[in-house]
Design a protein around this motif. Structure first.
Motif, mmCIF file in Angstrom:
data_model
loop_
_atom_site.group_PDB
_atom_site.id
_atom_site.type_symbol
_atom_site.label_atom_id
_atom_site.label_comp_id
_atom_site.label_asym_id
_atom_site.label_seq_id
_atom_site.Cartn_x
_atom_site.Cartn_y
_atom_site.Cartn_z
ATOM 1 N N HIS A 37 0.800 -0.990 0.037
ATOM 2 C CA HIS A 37 0.172 0.020 -0.088
ATOM 3 C C HIS A 37 0.763 1.359 -0.054
ATOM 4 O O HIS A 37 0.399 2.509 -0.578
ATOM 5 N N ASP A 55 2.291 1.572 -3.690
ATOM 6 C CA ASP A 55 0.992 1.893 -4.547
ATOM 7 C C ASP A 55 0.527 3.122 -4.235
ATOM 8 O O ASP A 55 0.473 3.974 -5.319
ATOM 9 N N LEU A 78 -0.389 -3.296 -11.515
ATOM 10 C CA LEU A 78 -0.355 -3.386 -9.880
ATOM 11 C C LEU A 78 -1.973 -3.012 -9.918
ATOM 12 O O LEU A 78 -2.466 -3.491 -8.633
#
Length: 124
Positions: free
Chosen positions: A95, A98, A124
């Motif tokens: 996370h 990302d 992704l």
């Protein structure tokens, strides 16, 4: 750099804010990027009853602002985020990487990202 090895979250937060300011005003982008990039991703858990109220999210936001302060820094940060995601070493939490990729892609729009980076983000 004064940030190197900084462990006190209050000092780090101030240092990141100063770095963001410096990035927007002078040409030492690579030097300043090298000072802040070791802190990605932020891995900080505040102690219980922290009187200073420095949170992981405040540190993450300050670091993100540094990593998107200029197009060149964005380019360097995007490469670093991809390496963290796809590298063989112990990867960053997904996370975090990302979030950095999305923020950078949004801040600098798709046309500034190379086609390889666009493909990676789509995967992704």
């Amino acid at each position: 750099s004064a940030l190197q090895g900084e462990k006190d979250p209050r000092c780090l937060l101030r240092g990141l804010r100063c770095t963001e300011h410096a990035l927007s005003r002078n040409g030492n982008e690579e030097i300043l990027y090298n000072a802040v990039s070791p802190y990605f991703p932020i891995a900080f858990l505040p102690p219980k009853n922290d009187p200073f109220r420095v949170t992981p999210e405040r540190l993450r936001r300050a670091l993100r602002r540094c990593l998107t302060a200029t197009p060149y820094i964005s380019y360097l940060a995007t490469d670093a985020a991809i390496v963290l995601l796809l590298g063989d070493d112990e990867p960053a939490e997904p996370h975090e990487a990302d979030e950095a990729l999305i923020l950078i892609a949004t801040a600098y729009r798709w046309p500034t990202l190379s086609s390889d980076k666009k493909k990676t983000i789509k995967i992704l």
